[in-house]
Design an enzyme around this catalytic site. Structure first.
Site, PDB file in Angstrom:
ATOM      1  N   LEU A   1       0.818  -1.223   0.000  1.00 56.91           N
ATOM      2  CA  LEU A   1       0.000   0.000   0.000  1.00 56.91           C
ATOM      3  C   LEU A   1       0.849   1.269   0.000  1.00 56.91           C
ATOM      4  O   LEU A   1       1.933   1.306   0.571  1.00 56.91           O
ATOM      5  CB  LEU A   1      -0.920   0.000   1.224  1.00 56.91           C
ATOM      6  CG  LEU A   1      -1.850  -1.206   1.340  1.00 56.91           C
ATOM      7  CD1 LEU A   1      -2.755  -1.058   2.559  1.00 56.91           C
ATOM      8  CD2 LEU A   1      -2.687  -1.398   0.085  1.00 56.91           C
TER       9      LEU A   1
ATOM     10  N   HIS B   1      -3.562   4.348  -2.209  1.00 54.92           N
ATOM     11  CA  HIS B   1      -4.533   3.419  -1.603  1.00 54.92           C
ATOM     12  C   HIS B   1      -5.170   4.060  -0.362  1.00 54.92           C
ATOM     13  O   HIS B   1      -6.379   3.955  -0.152  1.00 54.92           O
ATOM     14  CB  HIS B   1      -3.829   2.141  -1.116  1.00 54.92           C
ATOM     15  CG  HIS B   1      -3.265   1.286  -2.198  1.00 54.92           C
ATOM     16  ND1 HIS B   1      -1.915   1.095  -2.359  1.00 54.92           N
ATOM     17  CD2 HIS B   1      -3.872   0.542  -3.157  1.00 54.92           C
ATOM     18  CE1 HIS B   1      -1.697   0.270  -3.359  1.00 54.92           C
ATOM     19  NE2 HIS B   1      -2.865  -0.074  -3.879  1.00 54.92           N
TER      20      HIS B   1
ATOM     21  N   GLY C   1      -8.888   3.659  -7.900  1.00 60.05           N
ATOM     22  CA  GLY C   1      -8.060   4.794  -8.318  1.00 60.05           C
ATOM     23  C   GLY C   1      -8.130   4.995  -9.828  1.00 60.05           C
ATOM     24  O   GLY C   1      -8.247   4.035 -10.592  1.00 60.05           O
ATOM     25  N   GLU C   2      -8.046   6.257 -10.241  1.00 59.52           N
ATOM     26  CA  GLU C   2      -8.100   6.560 -11.683  1.00 59.52           C
ATOM     27  C   GLU C   2      -6.793   6.245 -12.398  1.00 59.52           C
ATOM     28  O   GLU C   2      -6.727   6.337 -13.610  1.00 59.52           O
ATOM     29  CB  GLU C   2      -8.471   8.036 -11.899  1.00 59.52           C
ATOM     30  CG  GLU C   2      -9.928   8.297 -11.610  1.00 59.52           C
ATOM     31  CD  GLU C   2     -10.368   9.713 -11.954  1.00 59.52           C
ATOM     32  OE1 GLU C   2      -9.483  10.580 -12.135  1.00 59.52           O
ATOM     33  OE2 GLU C   2     -11.583   9.943 -12.034  1.00 59.52           O
TER      34      GLU C   2
ATOM     35  N   ARG D   1       4.306  -0.926  -7.933  1.00 59.11           N
ATOM     36  CA  ARG D   1       5.428  -1.376  -8.767  1.00 59.11           C
ATOM     37  C   ARG D   1       6.627  -0.423  -8.706  1.00 59.11           C
ATOM     38  O   ARG D   1       7.732  -0.814  -9.077  1.00 59.11           O
ATOM     39  CB  ARG D   1       4.987  -1.511 -10.231  1.00 59.11           C
ATOM     40  CG  ARG D   1       4.021  -2.640 -10.450  1.00 59.11           C
ATOM     41  CD  ARG D   1       3.892  -2.936 -11.929  1.00 59.11           C
ATOM     42  NE  ARG D   1       3.230  -4.213 -12.134  1.00 59.11           N
ATOM     43  CZ  ARG D   1       1.929  -4.366 -12.249  1.00 59.11           C
ATOM     44  NH1 ARG D   1       1.143  -3.319 -12.188  1.00 59.11           N
ATOM     45  NH2 ARG D   1       1.402  -5.557 -12.419  1.00 59.11           N
TER      46      ARG D   1
END
Ligand code: PAF
Length: 284
Positions: A33, A37, A148-149, A188
């Protein structure tokens, strides 16, 4: 904060809360996270009585074994962070608890949205996402679910999923969270080398430049500009850059009055794949 590993225990707990008319907000995650998040949990806290977060690295949405294996796992820290934003319930099931012995996706049709961009480069990805999101929505039965966008195509797919499968949940998109230099927050990012991390702000920089060009420059020339930016960079390899209508996600070559558009990008930094997108303000 209550932690569940078994779905029946979670369902029992939630049914008591629902009998008390509590509004339930849901934030699905794969862990590792970051503030992006946490902003979803905070948004859920604002509009619901109870926020439920899942931490589950979903095997069926990965089309590369290596990406699944290397997905960062930071459970202890995740739980600390969730506590710090007053999350109420965390569900951390095993793969068997969710999929039993058959770790496979269902097959969906989302009116073509699933075949654009990520769909072209990540075979079966959205079937995997929809399978797990539907499974969680059926367990949690939330009033609202937050996405999330950054994964804008995923958000559109989940909206379609809710509509097509008659799931009574409001799907809510939340703005992208960025590092100070503009890189979109992503689990990532921790896999980037120092050099790759230093090069990566170019992704958002290029999106902003494309957005600044949208009212003055032909779309084909914007594509050429973006390609050039990455051709000149040794560390970042452009996978796709697409300007698309923001509901259907159909790629466009000209803009129409009254429609809304976004630019989408995917870039590989070594074997780390980064995506981002930006709204394009059209002044027509
Ligand atoms: O965006 C993600 O982290 C995942 O795709 C999701 C929505 C948690 C499903 O596994």
């Amino acid at each position: 904060m209550q932690i569940f590993e078994k779905k029946n225990a979670l369902i029992n707990c939630l049914s008591i809360l629902k009998q008390k008319n509590k509004q339930i907000g849901f934030v699905p995650t794969m862990g590792a996270l970051h503030n992006g998040h946490l902003s979803l949990v905070e948004e859920s806290n604002k509009n619901n009585d109870i926020s439920v977060v899942t931490i589950f690295v979903n095997p069926t949405q990965f089309n590369k074994e290596e990406d699944l294996k290397k997905y960062p796992k930071t459970l202890e820290n995740d739980l600390k962070l969730l506590k710090s934003v007053q999350c109420d319930i965390v569900f951390i099931p095993t793969v068997e608890e969710i999929y039993s012995t058959k770790v496979v996706s269902k097959t969906y049709s989302f009116d073509g949205i699933e075949h654009q961009m990520e769909g072209r480069f990540r075979d079966g990805h959205f079937d995997g996402v929809a399978t797990i999101v539907q499974a969680f929505l059926e367990i949690v039965k939330p009033n609202r679910a937050y996405f999330g966008e950054k994964d804008y195509q995923q958000l559109q797919v989940v909206k379609k999923l809710a509509e097509k499968e008659n799931l009574s949940v409001k799907v809510i998109g939340c703005p992208i969270f960025r590092e100070n230099d503009g890189l979109a927050m992503s689990s990532r990012n921790t896999r980037l080398s120092e050099n790759q991390r230093n090069a990566s702000p170019l992704i958002y920089q290029t999106l902003k430049n494309a957005s600044n060009l949208i009212n003055t420059t032909k779309i084909a020339n914007i594509y050429a500009f973006v390609k050039d930016e990455f051709d000149n960079n040794e560390l970042l390899e452009l996978e796709y850059f697409t300007i698309a209508e923001q509901e259907s996600l159909q790629e466009v070559s000209t803009l129409q009055i009254g429609k809304k558009y976004r630019a989408f990008i995917a870039v590989n930094a070594g074997n780390v794949r980064l995506i981002d997108n930006i709204f394009l303000p059209i002044n027509k």
